[in-house]
Scaffold this motif. Structure first.
Motif, PDB file in Angstrom:
ATOM      1  N   VAL A  94       0.855  -1.193   0.000  1.00  0.00           N
ATOM      2  CA  VAL A  94       0.000   0.000   0.000  1.00  0.00           C
ATOM      3  C   VAL A  94       0.884   1.233   0.000  1.00  0.00           C
ATOM      4  N   SER A  95       0.679   2.108  -0.979  1.00  0.00           N
ATOM      5  CA  SER A  95       1.414   3.373  -0.969  1.00  0.00           C
ATOM      6  C   SER A  95       0.523   4.448  -1.575  1.00  0.00           C
ATOM      7  N   ASN A  96       0.882   5.687  -1.331  1.00  0.00           N
ATOM      8  CA  ASN A  96       0.138   6.756  -1.985  1.00  0.00           C
ATOM      9  C   ASN A  96       0.449   6.755  -3.478  1.00  0.00           C
TER      10      ASN A  96
ATOM     11  N   LEU B 115      10.519   5.615  -3.425  1.00  0.00           N
ATOM     12  CA  LEU B 115       9.694   4.503  -2.950  1.00  0.00           C
ATOM     13  C   LEU B 115       9.325   3.581  -4.121  1.00  0.00           C
ATOM     14  N   VAL B 116       8.911   4.192  -5.216  1.00  0.00           N
ATOM     15  CA  VAL B 116       8.531   3.388  -6.386  1.00  0.00           C
ATOM     16  C   VAL B 116       9.750   2.649  -6.934  1.00  0.00           C
ATOM     17  N   SER B 117      10.887   3.353  -7.025  1.00  0.00           N
ATOM     18  CA  SER B 117      12.102   2.700  -7.552  1.00  0.00           C
ATOM     19  C   SER B 117      12.421   1.438  -6.751  1.00  0.00           C
ATOM     20  N   ALA B 118      12.209   1.486  -5.445  1.00  0.00           N
ATOM     21  CA  ALA B 118      12.568   0.346  -4.594  1.00  0.00           C
ATOM     22  C   ALA B 118      11.500  -0.744  -4.596  1.00  0.00           C
TER      23      ALA B 118
ATOM     24  N   TYR C 115      -3.108   5.354  -4.857  1.00  0.00           N
ATOM     25  CA  TYR C 115      -3.995   6.410  -5.347  1.00  0.00           C
ATOM     26  C   TYR C 115      -3.872   6.542  -6.867  1.00  0.00           C
ATOM     27  N   GLY C 116      -4.991   6.499  -7.545  1.00  0.00           N
ATOM     28  CA  GLY C 116      -4.990   6.657  -9.003  1.00  0.00           C
ATOM     29  C   GLY C 116      -5.100   8.134  -9.350  1.00  0.00           C
TER      30      GLY C 116
END
Ligand code: GDG
Length: 589
Positions: free
Chosen positions: A94-96, A118-121, A136-137
């Motif tokens: 779960v992430s924003n 965060l996304v890269s990891a 979140y979309g």
């Protein structure tokens, strides 16, 4: 014993390893010897006994099992851990921020990978686990690309996991994301001297959005016992909400930014609620031990808890949470590296595009446009270099790319203007015909373009005023397979605790940073190679699969302990390594 033997025998091995200090010592020694063998530029001598003792203490203190140091971490290792240690477990992230954003551009749907550490990891991890990612979309075409359950399979060119989008209204996004998370918690947690703003209305929205995500997790969970990886300061309340609805879930919360000391944390009007929310987690992870300590101090000061510092465990309302340091990293080797031309070609392309003359060195900075990253400070350091060593005027160009971020917030608009003004000042003062010292490009780049810039650079500057880890530093090292290039790294970025061969600087000291730039620009190829080689070994061994694997191994340990506890009460003193911590304390007092 080979690495693959080790991986195959993980279940028995790591329990045994955790149980015996001696074996941990042997494993660590083996790891040290192995790392020395693979580094021809370093002596193979044993570390002196006191160094070894310190390393062992660190090792134990951080709760890292010895197998984590020995295993060669890859997507396959993660899959094996899941299969053997956590069979049938469903992994939900779960992430924003979502890993893939669909936008409308020129009447077409365009895919964007956001600029986010965060996304890269997390992206390679979710790929490896074939999990579900809830986020979140926020893209203008996001609703057009999901199915009737708001899901889309990603990565688009080779789907391996599901992205489940959660929709937020503008008011929700403004209150929860821009407001409470980014005007409140973000400045609260970073020492960047930007005042946090807390508004009751933002807090209420933050709480209701956390509830919305909790409902989405429950809806996506296939059974009562998923492993939920909660990401970052946008979701401090989510772990408690999940714990209430899924009591048997393993909830691992990772806080990607620093945790402030308890005095600073006390500024937050909802400090107790935030701590209570986080303590719904089974494990709370930070990048460094320092941030763990700050968190534990905050809990100690504001909540009635029992803290077992030896075990890094906090017992609160009948439940125990572990607080551990897990230094985040990047995938090794980076997937996109295969799509990027050779270093020589990258140098040619970037230098030609920017019009950099032969004999001029290229310094680069790659960031989200954020006031914690010390962008203006590195421009100031360049000014210091020119003032103290005018022979460098005309001999070095600084390329700063900065992806726009949170641009509607006043502090970010101000920063953007300040960066432009500072770059302009330097250019007016030191520039001349055909020579522009600072190129400030406030645009989002593709990942391939970012890698191309890293590969073209003579020097990369990461001068964050305060940073949880900083993945730019690790990416720069990872893409330099030519073993050239110098990294200048802030002492206030978590990465400086690992990348000791970087030139470590205090970003608040522009004059010394200017001198460090000179050191970097004049460093011999041999020294660059020695430093880069060592840093590459560190990022290779401590890659993001190890980060996730260590957390999953700890999660498995907790799950097994819970199963043993459920199986029967026994005598707490006899089964002291499996008994719950509160029970142990009750038995002892
Ligand atoms: C938080 C913490 C922690 C940058 N520009 C572009 C672009 N990037 C990518 C970089 C890198 C990432 O963004 C930035 O990573 P950081 O680690 O510096 O930072 P934050 O986003 O602030 O992340 C940080 C991290 O979480 C992980 O835990 O390390 O301390 O603040 O990957 O390459 N990517 C693309 N275009 C750009 O223009 N595609």
């Amino acid at each position: 014993m080979t690495t693959s033997d080790l991986v195959n025998s993980l279940p028995a091995l790591w329990l045994a390893v955790l149980a015996t200090f001696c074996l941990a010592g042997a494993a660590l020694a083996a790891a040290l010897i192995r790392s020395r063998k693979s580094s021809p530029s370093h002596s193979v001598a044993e570390p002196p006994p006191d160094t070894m003792r310190t390393l062992l203490r660190e090792f134990e203190k951080n709760g890292h099992s010895a197998d984590a140091a020995l295993v060669k971490w890859s997507p396959d290792t993660l899959r094996k851990i899941l299969a053997t240690e956590l069979p049938d477990a469903q992994v939900i992230v779960v992430s924003n921020r979502e890993p893939y954003i669909h936008n409308i551009k020129n009447d077409e749907v365009e895919l964007v990978v956001p600029a986010s550490g965060l996304v890269s990891a997390l992206e390679p991890i979710t790929r490896a686990c074939a999990g579900t990612w809830i986020a979140y979309g926020g893209g203008s075409a996001d609703r057009l690309t999901v199915d009737e359950h708001d899901r889309v399979a990603v990565p688009p060119d080779d789907p391996s996991y599901m992205l489940r989008r959660v929709w937020l209204s503008e008011a929700e996004h403004a209150g929860y994301y821009l407001g409470f998370a980014n005007e409140g918690l973000w400045p609260l947690c970073h020492i960047a001297f930007t005042r946090p703003n807390f508004r009751a209305s933002d807090w209420e929205t933050y709480e209701s959005v956390n509830r919305k995500f909790a409902d989405a997790v429950v809806a996506e969970a296939r059974n009562e016992r998923p492993i939920v990886l909660v990401q970052d300061y946008h979701f401090a309340l989510l772990p408690r909400m999940l714990r209430e609805q899924l009591p048997e879930a393993i909830i691992i919360t990772f806080w990607h930014i620093p945790w402030p000391n308890s005095e600073v944390f006390s500024i937050c009007p909802w400090r107790e609620r935030i701590l209570d929310g986080l303590l719904g987690s089974s494990i709370i992870g930070f990048h460094t031990q320092f941030h763990c300590n700050n968190f534990i101090e905050s809990v100690d000061r504001f909540l009635e808890t029992r803290i077992e510092r030896e075990d890094a465990a906090i017992s609160y309302q009948g439940q125990t949470s572990l607080v551990h340091a897990y230094p985040i990293s990047i995938e090794w080797p980076p997937a996109q590296l295969g799509k990027v031309p050779t270093v020589a070609q990258c140098r040619d392309r970037v230098r030609t595009k920017l019009g950099i003359a032969d004999g001029v060195k290229l310094c680069v900075g790659v960031e989200r446009l954020d006031y914690t990253k010390g962008i203006v400070d590195r421009f100031r350091a360049l000014g210091e270099l020119f003032d103290r060593h005018p022979e460098w005027i005309g001999k070095v160009t600084f390329l700063q790319i900065a992806a726009p971020s949170r641009g509607t917030l006043p502090d970010y608009e101000r920063l953007h203007r300040e960066c432009e003004r500072c770059a302009e000042e330097i250019n007016q003062r030191y520039g001349r015909d055909g020579y522009t010292p600072v190129l400030f490009v406030a645009e989002h780049h593709t990942r391939e373009q970012v890698y191309e810039i890293y590969r073209a650079a003579d020097v990369c500057m990461v001068t964050s005023l305060h940073d949880g880890m900083n993945l730019v530093a690790k990416e720069f090292v990872a893409v330099r397979d030519d073993e050239q290039g110098v990294l200048i790294l802030s002492m206030f970025a978590g990465a400086s605790k690992e990348l000791l061969e970087a030139l470590i600087v205090n970003p608040f000291d522009a004059a010394t940073m200017g001198e460090t730039m000179r050191h970097a620009l004049t460093m011999s190829f041999a020294e660059q190679r020695d430093r880069m080689r060592r840093m590459r070994e560190i990022v290779r061994d401590n890659n993001v699969y190890r980060w996730a694997g260590s957390m999953l191994l700890d999660a498995a340990r907790l799950r097994k302990r819970a199963e043993v506890e459920l199986a029967g009460p026994g005598d707490p003193m006899e089964t002291n390594n499996v008994v719950s911590l509160p029970e142990r304390w009750r038995a002892m007092t």
